[in-house]
Design a protein around this motif. Structure first.
Motif, short mmCIF file in Angstrom:
data_model
loop_
_atom_site.label_atom_id
_atom_site.label_comp_id
_atom_site.label_asym_id
_atom_site.label_seq_id
_atom_site.Cartn_x
_atom_site.Cartn_y
_atom_site.Cartn_z
N GLY A 93 1.54 -4.12 0.95
CA GLY A 93 1.62 -2.96 0.06
C GLY A 93 2.01 -3.34 -1.35
O GLY A 93 1.49 -2.78 -2.33
N LEU A 94 2.91 -4.31 -1.48
CA LEU A 94 3.30 -4.77 -2.81
C LEU A 94 2.14 -5.47 -3.52
O LEU A 94 1.96 -5.29 -4.73
CB LEU A 94 4.52 -5.70 -2.71
N LEU A 95 1.36 -6.24 -2.78
CA LEU A 95 0.21 -6.92 -3.38
C LEU A 95 -0.87 -5.91 -3.80
O LEU A 95 -1.45 -6.03 -4.88
CB LEU A 95 -0.36 -7.96 -2.43
N VAL A 96 -1.12 -4.92 -2.96
CA VAL A 96 -2.11 -3.89 -3.32
C VAL A 96 -1.61 -3.09 -4.52
O VAL A 96 -2.38 -2.76 -5.43
CB VAL A 96 -2.41 -2.97 -2.12
N ALA A 135 -3.34 11.14 2.68
CA ALA A 135 -2.79 9.80 2.94
C ALA A 135 -1.29 9.78 2.67
O ALA A 135 -0.52 9.19 3.43
CB ALA A 135 -3.50 8.76 2.09
N LEU A 136 -0.88 10.45 1.61
CA LEU A 136 0.54 10.50 1.26
C LEU A 136 1.32 11.29 2.30
O LEU A 136 2.42 10.89 2.72
CB LEU A 136 0.70 11.12 -0.13
N PHE A 153 3.47 -0.01 8.47
CA PHE A 153 2.17 0.46 7.97
C PHE A 153 2.37 1.64 7.04
O PHE A 153 1.75 1.72 5.98
CB PHE A 153 1.26 0.84 9.15
N ALA A 154 3.22 2.57 7.44
CA ALA A 154 3.47 3.77 6.63
C ALA A 154 4.11 3.42 5.29
O ALA A 154 3.77 4.01 4.26
CB ALA A 154 4.35 4.75 7.39
N LEU A 155 5.02 2.46 5.29
CA LEU A 155 5.63 2.03 4.02
C LEU A 155 4.60 1.43 3.08
O LEU A 155 4.60 1.71 1.88
CB LEU A 155 6.76 1.02 4.28
N ASN A 156 3.70 0.61 3.63
CA ASN A 156 2.64 0.04 2.80
C ASN A 156 1.73 1.13 2.25
O ASN A 156 1.34 1.09 1.08
CB ASN A 156 1.83 -0.98 3.60
N LEU A 157 1.40 2.10 3.08
CA LEU A 157 0.58 3.22 2.63
C LEU A 157 1.31 4.05 1.58
O LEU A 157 0.70 4.50 0.60
CB LEU A 157 0.18 4.09 3.83
N LEU A 158 2.61 4.23 1.75
CA LEU A 158 3.40 4.96 0.75
C LEU A 158 3.44 4.23 -0.58
O LEU A 158 3.34 4.86 -1.65
CB LEU A 158 4.83 5.18 1.25
N PHE A 159 3.59 2.91 -0.56
CA PHE A 159 3.56 2.14 -1.81
C PHE A 159 2.24 2.36 -2.53
O PHE A 159 2.20 2.62 -3.73
CB PHE A 159 3.73 0.64 -1.55
N THR A 160 1.15 2.25 -1.78
CA THR A 160 -0.18 2.36 -2.38
C THR A 160 -0.44 3.77 -2.90
O THR A 160 -0.82 3.95 -4.06
CB THR A 160 -1.25 1.97 -1.34
N ALA A 161 -0.24 4.78 -2.06
CA ALA A 161 -0.49 6.16 -2.48
C ALA A 161 0.50 6.58 -3.57
O ALA A 161 0.12 7.29 -4.51
CB ALA A 161 -0.39 7.10 -1.29
#
Length: 182
Positions: A93-96, A135-136, A153-161
């Motif tokens: 998530g940080l890389l995305v 998504a958020l 997975f949810a944390l990565n999605l939260l970072f991205t969204a």
């Protein structure tokens, strides 16, 4: 190139950004493969190892150099330990998020340097697709699931969204500043 091509072909800023993100991800994946074949170590694993070692060193330096009580030192040590434990899971998530920031800056600079050759509205009128809010919402719900893999997975999605909605918020701020002539 992919972003410029998408913009010239009449793609919206969101579509152009998505094309740029996909191209950047493919390029990063190919670079990682090439790096792994030549150095016999995964580029991603090397990033994780480097960040983990840096966190460990920073934690030890902070704890040893400060005049903290034993209780505070223990809490700080536990915090760094938990951060080192969760970091490999949230690194995608940080890389995305880093890639999204790069794409966003390129979109803004592309619009600025194009001298209105693009058919894009001004930045203050940019909008994310309405479907993205799902998504958020899903990520917010999944963060509460007590399964570690789902939570990561949810944390990565939260970072991205969250990053995308930060850009949307900047657009709203730009619209307000324009409205107020600031």
């Amino acid at each position: 190139y992919s972003m410029a091509r998408s913009a010239v072909m009449g793609g919206s800023p969101a579509r152009t950004g998505l094309n740029g993100l996909i191209t950047l991800m493919i390029g990063w994946f190919l670079w990682s493969l090439l790096y792994g074949m030549t150095h016999q170590i995964s580029f991603y694993q090397e990033i994780l190892t480097s960040v983990d070692e840096s966190l460990a060193a920073a934690g030890q330096m902070i704890i040893s150099s400060s005049e903290l009580s034993d209780e505070h030192s223990g809490q700080l040590q536990q915090t760094f330990s938990q951060l080192r434990k969760i970091l490999p899971g949230i690194m995608p998530g940080l890389l995305v998020t880093t890639m999204l920031n790069l794409i966003f800056c390129n979109l803004l600079m592309g619009q600025w340097f194009s001298s209105n050759d693009l058919a894009w509205p001004p930045f203050r009128e940019w909008r994310l697709p309405d479907q993205l809010i799902s998504a958020l919402i899903i990520a917010g719900i999944l963060v509460m699931v007590p399964v570690a893999g789902v939570r990561i997975f949810a944390l990565n999605l939260l970072f991205t969204a969250g990053t995308l909605y930060l850009f949307q918020g900047l657009s709203v701020l730009a619209a307000l500043l324009n409205k107020w002539s600031v």
